[in-house]
Design an enzyme around this catalytic site. Structure first.
Site, mmCIF file in Angstrom:
data_model
loop_
_atom_site.group_PDB
_atom_site.id
_atom_site.type_symbol
_atom_site.label_atom_id
_atom_site.label_comp_id
_atom_site.label_asym_id
_atom_site.label_seq_id
_atom_site.Cartn_x
_atom_site.Cartn_y
_atom_site.Cartn_z
ATOM 1 N N TYR A 13 0.850 -1.186 0.000
ATOM 2 C CA TYR A 13 0.000 0.000 0.000
ATOM 3 C C TYR A 13 0.883 1.232 0.000
ATOM 4 O O TYR A 13 1.847 1.317 0.761
ATOM 5 C CB TYR A 13 -0.892 0.001 1.242
ATOM 6 C CG TYR A 13 -1.787 1.212 1.376
ATOM 7 C CD1 TYR A 13 -2.842 1.418 0.473
ATOM 8 C CD2 TYR A 13 -1.603 2.145 2.393
ATOM 9 C CE1 TYR A 13 -3.677 2.526 0.608
ATOM 10 C CE2 TYR A 13 -2.434 3.246 2.528
ATOM 11 C CZ TYR A 13 -3.473 3.437 1.639
ATOM 12 O OH TYR A 13 -4.298 4.530 1.769
ATOM 13 N N ASP A 49 9.295 3.133 -0.149
ATOM 14 C CA ASP A 49 8.244 3.771 0.634
ATOM 15 C C ASP A 49 8.440 3.389 2.096
ATOM 16 O O ASP A 49 8.037 2.318 2.530
ATOM 17 C CB ASP A 49 6.873 3.316 0.102
ATOM 18 C CG ASP A 49 5.728 3.940 0.885
ATOM 19 O OD1 ASP A 49 5.982 4.604 1.903
ATOM 20 O OD2 ASP A 49 4.568 3.739 0.468
ATOM 21 N N LYS A 94 4.057 9.195 8.776
ATOM 22 C CA LYS A 94 3.847 8.606 10.103
ATOM 23 C C LYS A 94 4.824 9.133 11.182
ATOM 24 O O LYS A 94 4.672 10.263 11.607
ATOM 25 C CB LYS A 94 3.806 7.090 9.993
ATOM 26 C CG LYS A 94 2.605 6.693 9.094
ATOM 27 C CD LYS A 94 2.255 5.232 9.024
ATOM 28 C CE LYS A 94 0.944 5.074 8.264
ATOM 29 N NZ LYS A 94 0.961 4.160 7.139
HETATM 30 C C1 LIG Z 1 0.315 4.652 5.735
HETATM 31 C C2 LIG Z 1 1.077 4.451 4.513
HETATM 32 C C3 LIG Z 1 0.949 5.308 3.406
HETATM 33 C C4 LIG Z 1 -0.069 6.412 3.357
HETATM 34 O O1 LIG Z 1 0.169 7.405 4.311
HETATM 35 P P1 LIG Z 1 -1.046 8.367 4.718
HETATM 36 O O2 LIG Z 1 -0.412 9.322 5.678
HETATM 37 O O3 LIG Z 1 -2.080 7.479 5.335
HETATM 38 O O4 LIG Z 1 -1.531 9.033 3.499
HETATM 39 C C5 LIG Z 1 1.780 5.115 2.322
HETATM 40 N N1 LIG Z 1 2.677 4.112 2.313
HETATM 41 C C6 LIG Z 1 2.826 3.264 3.339
HETATM 42 C C7 LIG Z 1 3.852 2.195 3.275
HETATM 43 C C8 LIG Z 1 2.009 3.388 4.473
HETATM 44 O O5 LIG Z 1 2.129 2.517 5.470
#
Ligand SMILES: *Cc1c(COP(=O)(O)O)cnc(C)c1O
Length: 432
Positions: free
Chosen positions: A144, A238, A266
């Site tokens: 994701y 990511d 995060k």
């Molecule tokens: C949570 C997450 C996102 C999205 O971040 P948001 O702040 O919710 O938009 C993208 N990539 C990874 C790996 C994530 O865990």
């Protein structure tokens, strides 16, 4: 357990909020219940509106790595709130946080702050395309990367949980340049590279956390770095979830690879909305105002969020909780496996630093397909068992549990005790 107030708020919330939530996994759909409404949190604990206390292993899906209400962070945020919320102009704190981030990620000379992980990744797509002049992107099933159109295919947890392939409202044109490969299967990547010479970037979660915790094999991740480099394809790592989670820095260093573009979110915002993307100079110099790739934000680099980010990272560096995380996660893994075995339940546990995940299956879980073979009915019973025993974990088989740095010995005993009690419920047939 008394849930009266949560239930009332859930009913009331549905009138003007979509499903009474602002993000789908919060709706508890996959565990067949009604969401808990939270009121306050302190340290390792979170309290719902009915006054029930839980050890928080959701931690807002990752950001609250120091636990709730760290004094230094509160102090920094309060000070900034009194000085000004937002100016639409540059501040010194942005330079400070940028320095802290670039010093810890070797591949980053420059960074741009945005407001969420989604925004960081969608900007990274644009940047990769701008830099390479190519259009396709490749992602892995089960990873994701936020909810932007181009990456909203085969996208893990939220979508896996709801069993919808992609999303309504995403035109096929938006995903026609998105290629999907299998996590831990380098041949599936090679095949795409052989067939398509228009790939700008490969996007990957270095440790997948959104199909449950899934680790890459050493071979896979190293070869991915080698073949992308050889083909002139950027590797976008990511680290929105993994950044500052398993060490001070990212998973890249632990895995021995370096990204071309790194995405953060995060933890870097310490509980405030911050995302970031960064790379070496020649790539970041494509970004406006230095270069031709436009990307902007009214609240980007927000002073309060920057203060929270700086103080959170400083505290993390001082506390250095990473060895403790590993030891505690190992203890939890042992407890999960022992409890499962005592009750004749088949369980696999994956963990990486302070991220951990029990999968209700006898098999190893190395990709999305294997993750999906889990017994989600068993997970559901286990989930509610933990809730009743005062442990708050994500309401989905496909989300990582997180540890925070203030988890005490007493908390650990409580977690283990709850695991033992909840695992007994997994085989019970529910009579309504
Ligand atoms: C949570 C997450 C996102 C999205 O971040 P948001 O702040 O919710 O938009 C993208 N990539 C990874 C790996 C994530 O865990």
């Amino acid at each position: 357990m008394n849930n009266t107030k949560s239930k009332e708020l859930f009913n009331e919330g549905q009138k003007h909020l979509v499903g009474a939530v602002n993000s789908p996994v919060r709706a508890f759909n996959s565990v067949g219940g009604k969401p808990l409404f939270m009121q306050r949190a302190e340290g390792s604990k979170i309290y719902d509106v009915d006054g029930n206390e839980y050890i928080d292993m959701v931690l807002s899906y990752g950001p609250m790595i120091l636990g709730h209400g760290n004094e230094k962070v509160i102090e920094a945020v309060q000070k900034q709130v009194c000085t000004g919320f937002t100016f639409g102009a540059s501040t010194e704190d942005e330079i400070t946080l940028a320095g802290m981030v670039c010093d810890t990620f070797p591949g980053m000379d420059k960074v741009r702050f945005v407001n969420s992980g989604t925004e960081a990744v969608l900007s990274a797509i644009r940047l990769a395309r701008a830099y390479t002049g190519k259009n396709h992107i490749l992602k892995f099933a089960g990873c994701y990367h936020g909810h932007s159109d181009a990456l909203l295919v085969a996208a893990g947890s939220g979508l896996a949980t709801l069993s919808i392939p992609g999303s309504a409202g995403v035109p096929k044109e938006a995903v026609q340049n998105t290629l999907i490969a299998e996590y831990n299967d380098i041949d599936s990547v090679k095949k795409h590279i052989e067939e398509c010479d228009d790939i700008a970037a490969v996007f990957i979660e270095p440790i997948a956390g959104n199909m449950g915790v899934v680790k890459p094999t050493d071979e896979f991740i190293k070869e991915l770095r080698t073949i992308t480099k050889a083909a002139g394809i950027l590797l976008v790592i990511d680290e929105v979830m993994t950044g500052f989670r398993s060490k001070f820095g990212g998973a890249q260093e632990l895995l021995g690879i370096e990204a071309d573009i790194t995405c953060l979110g995060k933890v870097v915002g310490g509980g405030f909305p911050v995302g970031a993307y960064g790379a070496r100079n020649e790539i970041m110099e494509m970004v406006s105002p230095l270069g031709a790739m436009y990307q902007a934000g009214t609240l980007s680099g927000n002073p309060v969020a920057m203060a929270a980010g700086i103080s959170t990272l400083s505290e993390l560096k001082t506390q250095n909780p990473y060895d403790k995380f590993n030891a505690q996660a190992a203890t939890i893994e042992k407890a999960l496996l022992a409890a499962a075995s005592a009750n004749g339940i088949e369980l696999t546990v994956n963990r990486f630093g302070s991220m951990i995940n029990p999968f209700f299956t006898s098999k190893t879980v190395t990709n999305f397909e294997e993750a999906q073979e889990c017994n989600t009915e068993q997970f559901t019973k286990f989930f509610w068992g933990l809730i009743e025993n005062g442990i708050y974990i994500p309401p989905s088989q496909f989300e990582a549990w997180f540890l925070c740095s203030v988890l005490s010995e007493e908390d650990m005993s409580k977690i283990i005790n709850a695991i033992n009690n909840a695992m007994k419920k997994v085989n019970e047939t529910v009579t309504a």
